[in-house]
Design a protein around this motif. Structure first.
Motif, PDB file in Angstrom:
ATOM      1  N   ILE A   1      12.940  -2.963  -7.189  1.00 19.78           N
ATOM      2  CA  ILE A   1      11.708  -2.973  -7.995  1.00 19.78           C
ATOM      3  C   ILE A   1      12.038  -3.118  -9.481  1.00 19.78           C
ATOM      4  O   ILE A   1      11.417  -3.886 -10.196  1.00 19.78           O
ATOM      5  N   PHE A   2      13.049  -2.357  -9.915  1.00 14.49           N
ATOM      6  CA  PHE A   2      13.326  -2.366 -11.355  1.00 14.49           C
ATOM      7  C   PHE A   2      14.373  -3.387 -11.755  1.00 14.49           C
ATOM      8  O   PHE A   2      14.799  -3.422 -12.896  1.00 14.49           O
TER       9      PHE A   2
ATOM     10  N   PHE B   1      -3.614   8.998 -13.062  1.00 14.48           N
ATOM     11  CA  PHE B   1      -2.927   8.279 -11.978  1.00 14.48           C
ATOM     12  C   PHE B   1      -1.617   8.974 -11.621  1.00 14.48           C
ATOM     13  O   PHE B   1      -1.307   9.193 -10.443  1.00 14.48           O
ATOM     14  N   TYR B   2      -0.836   9.325 -12.615  1.00 18.06           N
ATOM     15  CA  TYR B   2       0.461   9.949 -12.327  1.00 18.06           C
ATOM     16  C   TYR B   2       0.267  11.294 -11.668  1.00 18.06           C
ATOM     17  O   TYR B   2       0.993  11.658 -10.736  1.00 18.06           O
TER      18      TYR B   2
ATOM     19  N   LEU C   1      -7.086   1.970  -9.498  1.00 21.07           N
ATOM     20  CA  LEU C   1      -6.483   0.636  -9.535  1.00 21.07           C
ATOM     21  C   LEU C   1      -7.538  -0.449  -9.406  1.00 21.07           C
ATOM     22  O   LEU C   1      -7.211  -1.622  -9.239  1.00 21.07           O
TER      23      LEU C   1
ATOM     24  N   MET D   1      -6.455   7.118  -6.289  1.00 20.95           N
ATOM     25  CA  MET D   1      -5.555   6.150  -6.925  1.00 20.95           C
ATOM     26  C   MET D   1      -6.073   4.726  -6.703  1.00 20.95           C
ATOM     27  O   MET D   1      -6.024   3.889  -7.604  1.00 20.95           O
TER      28      MET D   1
ATOM     29  N   MET E   1      -0.234  13.411  -4.287  1.00 21.13           N
ATOM     30  CA  MET E   1      -0.126  12.688  -3.015  1.00 21.13           C
ATOM     31  C   MET E   1       1.279  12.859  -2.406  1.00 21.13           C
ATOM     32  O   MET E   1       1.428  13.186  -1.220  1.00 21.13           O
ATOM     33  N   LEU E   2       2.302  12.650  -3.236  1.00 20.37           N
ATOM     34  CA  LEU E   2       3.662  12.752  -2.707  1.00 20.37           C
ATOM     35  C   LEU E   2       3.957  14.175  -2.271  1.00 20.37           C
ATOM     36  O   LEU E   2       4.566  14.395  -1.211  1.00 20.37           O
TER      37      LEU E   2
ATOM     38  N   MET F   1       5.940   4.410  -6.470  1.00 22.47           N
ATOM     39  CA  MET F   1       5.200   5.437  -5.764  1.00 22.47           C
ATOM     40  C   MET F   1       4.988   5.034  -4.293  1.00 22.47           C
ATOM     41  O   MET F   1       5.146   5.857  -3.389  1.00 22.47           O
TER      42      MET F   1
ATOM     43  N   HIS G   1       5.623   1.088 -11.439  1.00 21.73           N
ATOM     44  CA  HIS G   1       5.391   2.492 -11.117  1.00 21.73           C
ATOM     45  C   HIS G   1       4.574   2.614  -9.830  1.00 21.73           C
ATOM     46  O   HIS G   1       4.850   3.472  -9.006  1.00 21.73           O
ATOM     47  N   VAL G   2       3.603   1.741  -9.712  1.00 23.04           N
ATOM     48  CA  VAL G   2       2.826   1.743  -8.475  1.00 23.04           C
ATOM     49  C   VAL G   2       3.748   1.476  -7.282  1.00 23.04           C
ATOM     50  O   VAL G   2       3.697   2.170  -6.259  1.00 23.04           O
ATOM     51  N   LEU G   3       4.583   0.463  -7.442  1.00 27.96           N
ATOM     52  CA  LEU G   3       5.486   0.110  -6.338  1.00 27.96           C
ATOM     53  C   LEU G   3       6.437   1.258  -6.037  1.00 27.96           C
ATOM     54  O   LEU G   3       6.735   1.561  -4.879  1.00 27.96           O
TER      55      LEU G   3
END
Lengths: 101, 172, 627
Positions: B109-110, B6-7, B47, B43, B13-14, A11, A7-9
């Motif tokens: 990533i996924f 965080f979310y 972290l 954030m 931010m976005l 974002m 999720h960090v990545l």
């Protein structure tokens, strides 16, 4: 770690793509530079996430170095924008095409 | 709790960054970006990087973005002076490209989901950070400090420019 | 005394040449001149001093190894034997006198160091030819004389004609040298040695057909140096050089190198009757050709040049008739009187105010110092073969050898020789009359003649007139000394009945008388130049230059032009030009991609980034599929 690393990545990549879009579509030099800043921050976010994921301090150290490099880049780039504005009277990037082939 | 925070921060931010990118007025754009970077600093804190979070605020928001603002003001970029900002024709290829990159990145990533987080949050204190920075990465610090020096010299050189010589140089 | 000291004979002129070339311009003029003359004069003295070494088999002196590779082992070696000794003495002696003469002749020229340096170097090269023990050392001298000849013909190179004459001489003699070089390599592959004596010793074991070819190759090589048909065109133009050069190189020494080479290789070439006939034929044709050309020449030095060619033709005939002693005899007397004639001609040109054209001279008998007339006349009577002079005996010996040769075709060559003798007498006296008799026709301002130009003529005149004593025939009470001196190298001993000999002598006397009478009748009083077709044909040397131009140079130029324009420029350059223009066109195409606009570069970055991402994705998918 409070959230999954993916999720960090995700974002970070979203932030990066926003910066990239800014760089690609905006015409003013200032906005292009802001796009670059956004992309660099995306990289910083990814580094901090990685640092948290692997419980290592190195990622954060790199973020500090990244900041220093960004600072120097911005200093030179803005000085150049200033200079170009005085030379050409504009800061629209596509006006500077003297180096065309 | 922290993850929800965080979310939320991520969304802020976005959103701020998106506004920054689409905003026509450069001053507004920089202010939006400052907002986004505040969220980003938080954030970082979440972290486990409190020092980075502090520096993000001090260096990015406090120095770099202010420098941007300063330059925009010096150049007096009034909105009327700005060129017609791009129409949708210009946005389309850029957005397509950005979207493709986004999709590719997310796929990567996924593609190979990592195992869940390793244990609790690891907060990096100043001591540990300092030992890493000035021990293992001492050389990198030196190199970067040189780069800062060069940047200062270069910025000074470019800033020395005399506007009254403009006509002569244009003639040549 | 060690025989290695023999090397001093050629090396002294070389040393003086080096000194003159390196330091001549920084030394006083007198010193440069003295060095040049002293070097050659010392060589002469040394030749006399070492004379005894040449008796019998001669002496071989080795300085060291030059080349050594496998079976090839060439030494810096000299052979001072009965054949080389008189030749050496002639070369050094005549060269000394000519050097002295040159001191006077060149006394106004500023470039004396180069002149004397080259002259000395020439003497060195010529002595190398004469004394060489093996063919490679001989070849060294052979090329050396060519080089010096080139440098000296074109000595006044600032005039284009002189430079061209030098180049022509160099190129034409080079043609002959190629054949000589081939013969040299062939001989080495056949016999495994380059030593002249060993090759001659093994000559009998070489198959007759090969000997013929080898003889022809050597003949062509000799033709180049000795200006015989068909490589004779350079000699007349070589008169562009200073007169001492003409006297030394193109009359006395270098042109006889070909004859000397044939004499050296006589044991080899005498094995092939065809080769010998070819040599005689070449000599006869050249003698006749050159004599006819000399009839019409207007420049005094060109007359002498053609007469040289003609006389060398006699020497070739002598070699072809098998009498080496006859050839050497004529070579020696000819060297004396031809050097004399050239040097006297130099004086004549001086007196006539640098006028070359004999039609514009005349009347010099009254204006010149009397001795000049006498020495010139001495040379002329020798050339014409007036009885009792050196030229008479040597030429007569050759004619006798031709007449008494067993092969009937030699009678024809003898006839050619007789006709040539007649022509020789005629053009010689024509020259004398045109130069000395009658009223002055020119307007040149006479120069005074320095002492150094006068007195070297006397010894040569004496030598020329008394040259017959060298090899006086038995008939008139002589001992044929040269023939006996040469011993085994003398070739065929010519014998004939006394009646025949007297008959031939009488014929020779008649011929000279007829030639003189004809010249006297025609040229006693100058009646103006005739300009008929024949005269022009002879003046141009039978248009040999045009023939060479038509037969060789034009086709060569055409081929070269084809290679240049057709191949090089059109084909190769064209191909490359097309390639280059293609490259430039594609470059122009690519050039449009660099718009200089920042946004396009950024977009290109982004596309590249997308590509890399795509590739990473593909590998990840591929790896994932592999699991």
């Amino acid at each position: 770690m409070i959230v999954p690393f993916e999720h960090v990545l995700a974002m970070a990549s979203a932030l990066f793509v926003l910066g990239l879009t800014c760089t690609l579509v905006r015409r003013q030099l200032i906005m292009i530079l802001i796009g670059v800043e956004i992309m660099l921050n995306a990289a910083a976010l990814a580094l901090v996430g990685a640092s948290a994921f692997w419980q290592q301090v190195d990622g954060q150290v790199f973020v500090v170095l990244l900041m220093a490099i960004t600072a120097s880049e911005v200093a030179v780039a803005l000085a150049m924008v200033f200079y170009l504005r005085h030379r050409k009277g504009t800061i629209v990037a596509d006006q500077f095409n003297r180096m065309h082939g | 709790m922290a993850s929800i925070l965080f979310y939320i921060l991520g969304f802020v931010m976005l959103a701020a960054t998106l506004l920054c990118v689409t905003c026509r007025n450069p001053v507004h754009a920089v202010i939006y970006l400052v907002k986004g970077f505040f969220a980003l600093a938080l954030m970082f804190y979440l972290l486990g990087a409190p020092l980075i979070a502090a520096w993000e605020v001090i260096v990015y928001v406090g120095a770099i973005m202010v420098l941007f603002l300063f330059i925009i003001m010096v150049l007096e970029l009034a909105p009327r002076e700005q060129p017609q900002e791009p129409g949708w024709q210009r946005w389309v290829p850029g957005l397509l490209l950005a979207a493709s990159i986004m999709i590719c990145t997310l796929l990567i990533i996924f593609q190979d989901p990592s195992a869940a987080s390793h244990g609790p949050n690891h907060f990096v204190g100043p001591r540990e950070f300092g030992e890493a920075l000035f021990g293992k990465y001492a050389l990198a610090v030196e190199v970067v400090s040189f780069q800062l020096l060069f940047a200062a010299v270069g910025a000074y050189y470019l800033g020395r420019y005399q506007p009254r010589r403009r006509n002569e140089e244009d003639q040549t | 005394m060690s025989e290695t000291l023999l090397f001093l004979i050629p090396l002294l002129p070389l040393a003086c040449a080096v000194v003159n070339m390196l330091f001549g311009m920084r030394l006083p003029r007198l010193f440069a001149e003295t060095t040049a003359v002293a070097g050659v004069a010392t060589s002469t003295a040394l030749t006399l001093l070492f004379w005894d070494y040449s008796v019998g088999e001669g002496t071989r002196a080795v300085l060291g190894t030059w080349l050594s590779s496998g079976s090839l082992d060439v030494a810096f070696a000299l052979r001072f034997d009965a054949l080389a000794a008189p030749m050496t003495l002639m070369v050094t002696g005549v060269a000394t006198l000519i050097h002295l003469y040159a001191v006077g002749y060149m006394h106004e020229d500023q470039d004396y160091a180069r002149f004397f340096g080259l002259l000395n170097l020439f003497v060195f090269a010529m002595l190398t030819i004469v004394l060489a023990d093996n063919l490679l050392v001989l070849f060294l001298g052979w090329e050396g004389v060519g080089l010096c000849s080139y440098g000296l013909i074109g000595f006044w190179y600032s005039k284009l004609d002189n430079a061209k004459a030098g180049t022509k001489a160099f190129m034409v003699t080079r043609v002959g040298d190629v054949f000589f070089g081939i013969a040299l390599l062939w001989l080495f592959s056949l016999t495994g040695t380059l030593s002249i004596s060993e090759i001659n010793a093994q000559a009998a074991s070489i198959s007759p057909g090969v000997v013929i070819v080898l003889t022809l190759l050597l003949l062509l090589g000799a033709c180049g140096k000795s200006a015989q048909l068909p490589l004779m065109t350079w000699l007349a133009d070589a008169m562009a050089g200073p007169t001492p050069v003409s006297a030394l190189i193109h009359a006395a020494t270098m042109v006889t190198a070909g004859v000397y080479l044939l004499c050296r290789m006589f044991p080899l070439i005498s094995l092939s009757a065809v080769g010998m006939t070819a040599i005689t034929a070449i000599g006869a044709l050249t003698a006749l050709y050159a004599a006819t050309c000399a009839l019409a020449q207007r420049e005094i030095k060109r007359v002498l040049a053609y007469s040289t060619m003609s006389q060398v033709g006699y020497m070739f005939m002598a070699v072809g008739a098998g009498t080496v002693s006859g050839a050497m005899f004529h070579l020696l007397t000819h060297a004396f009187f031809k050097a004399l004639l050239f040097m006297a001609a130099g004086c004549v040109i001086h007196l006539a105010g640098n006028e070359n054209d004999i039609f514009k001279m005349g009347g010099l008998a009254r204006r010149s110092p009397p001795e000049l007339l006498w020495v010139f006349l001495a040379g002329a009577v020798c050339l014409a073969g007036v009885p009792l002079t050196g030229g008479f005996f040597s030429k007569d010996g050759i004619l006798l050898a031709l007449f008494t040769h067993g092969d009937p075709v030699y009678k024809l060559f003898w006839l050619v020789g007789v006709i040539t003798a007649l022509l020789t007498a005629f053009y010689t006296f024509r020259l004398v009359y045109l130069v000395f008799a009658g009223e002055p026709r020119g307007h040149g301002h006479p120069h005074t003649i320095p002492m150094q130009m006068r007195w070297p003529l006397w010894p040569l005149a004496l030598l020329g007139l008394a040259g017959g004593l060298l090899n006086l025939p038995v008939l008139v009470g002589g001992g044929e000394r040269l023939h006996h001196w040469l011993g085994g190298q003398a070739g065929r001993h010519v014998t004939a009945s006394h009646n025949l000999e007297w008959l031939l002598i009488g014929l020779a006397i008649v011929i000279v008388a007829v030639g003189w009478a004809a010249a006297h009748w025609r040229y006693r009083v100058f009646r103006g130049a005739r300009d008929t077709k024949t005269t022009r044909f002879l003046l141009d040397g039978w248009r040999a230059d045009q023939l060479v131009d038509l037969m060789i140079l034009r086709p060569f130029n055409a081929i070269a032009g084809f290679c240049w324009i057709g191949c090089d420029r059109t084909l190769f350059d064209g191909t490359l030009n097309v390639l280059a223009s293609q490259a430039r066109a594609s470059g122009n195409l690519l050039r449009r991609m660099t718009t200089g606009r920042l946004s396009s570069y950024l977009a290109a970055f982004a596309w590249g980034f997308l590509l890399i991402l795509g590739w990473v994705l593909m590998t990840l998918v591929g790896r994932g599929g592999g699991h």
